[in-house]
Design an enzyme around this catalytic site. Sequence first.
Site, short mmCIF file in Angstrom:
data_model
loop_
_atom_site.label_atom_id
_atom_site.label_comp_id
_atom_site.label_asym_id
_atom_site.label_seq_id
_atom_site.Cartn_x
_atom_site.Cartn_y
_atom_site.Cartn_z
N HIS A 25 39.83 21.82 0.05
CA HIS A 25 40.93 21.77 -0.91
C HIS A 25 41.24 20.32 -1.26
O HIS A 25 42.25 19.75 -0.84
CB HIS A 25 42.16 22.44 -0.32
CG HIS A 25 42.02 23.90 -0.04
ND1 HIS A 25 41.31 24.39 1.04
CD2 HIS A 25 42.49 24.98 -0.70
CE1 HIS A 25 41.36 25.71 1.03
NE2 HIS A 25 42.07 26.10 -0.01
N SER A 58 38.02 28.82 0.48
CA SER A 58 39.36 29.16 0.97
C SER A 58 39.36 30.57 1.55
O SER A 58 38.58 30.87 2.46
CB SER A 58 40.37 28.98 -0.16
OG SER A 58 41.69 28.98 0.34
N GLU A 65 37.44 23.16 7.29
CA GLU A 65 38.51 22.55 6.51
C GLU A 65 39.68 23.51 6.46
O GLU A 65 39.55 24.67 6.85
CB GLU A 65 38.02 22.20 5.10
CG GLU A 65 37.66 23.41 4.23
CD GLU A 65 38.83 24.01 3.48
OE1 GLU A 65 39.71 23.25 3.01
OE2 GLU A 65 38.89 25.24 3.37
#
Length: 309
Positions: free
Chosen positions: A279, A116, A214
């Site tokens: 995620h 992330s 992502e």
Amino acid sequence: MSGLRRPARVPRAGHVAVIAPAGPVPPAQLDTGIEQLQSWGLTVSVGAHVRDTHPELDYLAGLDADRAADFVWAWTRPEFDAVLCARGGYGCQRMVDLVPWAELKSLPPKVFAGSSDVTALHTRIAAELGQVTLFAPMTASAMFTDDLPAREHLRWSLLDPAAVGKLGRGAEPIIGGQARGVTVGGTLSLLAADLGLPAGHRRRPPPGSLAVLEDVTEDPYRLDGLLTHLLRSGWFDGVTGIALGSWTSCGPMPEVRAVLTDRLGGLGVPVAWELGFGHCANQLTVPLGVSALLDADAGTLLLDEPALI
């Protein structure tokens, strides 16, 4: 081969450091994550500021300088076999320039894992230190503490990396075909945010790269804008294939897939859909900086070598 240095794997009775370079860490979840790491036979040390919260900005895990100091502490102590991030959120971009990268270049490579917002550190470590890192679930996140398959995949990636050489879940591709290259990427919005920085502060994919992408909570129009920004900058110019991960809370999946097809389908390279990293439930650990074969038709990424030696 990747050309990037591969760190040594974590020994069965190894010693790892946990840091919080981004957002504040839930104390109970951190305690649970530490206990789970210890159950693997690891010794766990926690950075001095991991449990901090910024005195004015409660979306940060303490002051920028303190978060950077914890990173340097973990990286420079020879007893630590790995540096594991506690969680993402926001904040790595604020502390990454406070790390004295020139002082770290002479040190041997070290295992680094996170995902992330931690993408900002992955790209800087690759650019400054030239080493492989792991895009992986984080110690004080639900994708580690509450997700046994994700936790086990990280465990094998750290302790026995040769056992996790094939990644993917066989999803229908956006563009079929096979491509070989070196994995590079992470969370799309963080990669886009790095554009325009001085060359030494970010890492564009060199020729022969496999892009790994992502994101989370980005509406389809936002994904369009982020991808368009990368396309206009030439970020994809050296890419041989694209491995897509999860797009959790980014809108209806047919609409998300349509945007990604529209923006990436014209590049003339294979584009694999939803390989199972990011995620998502059962999050896979994906090495960044290793040579691999992407088979978009099969929905798999086959590593040419273990990420860690």
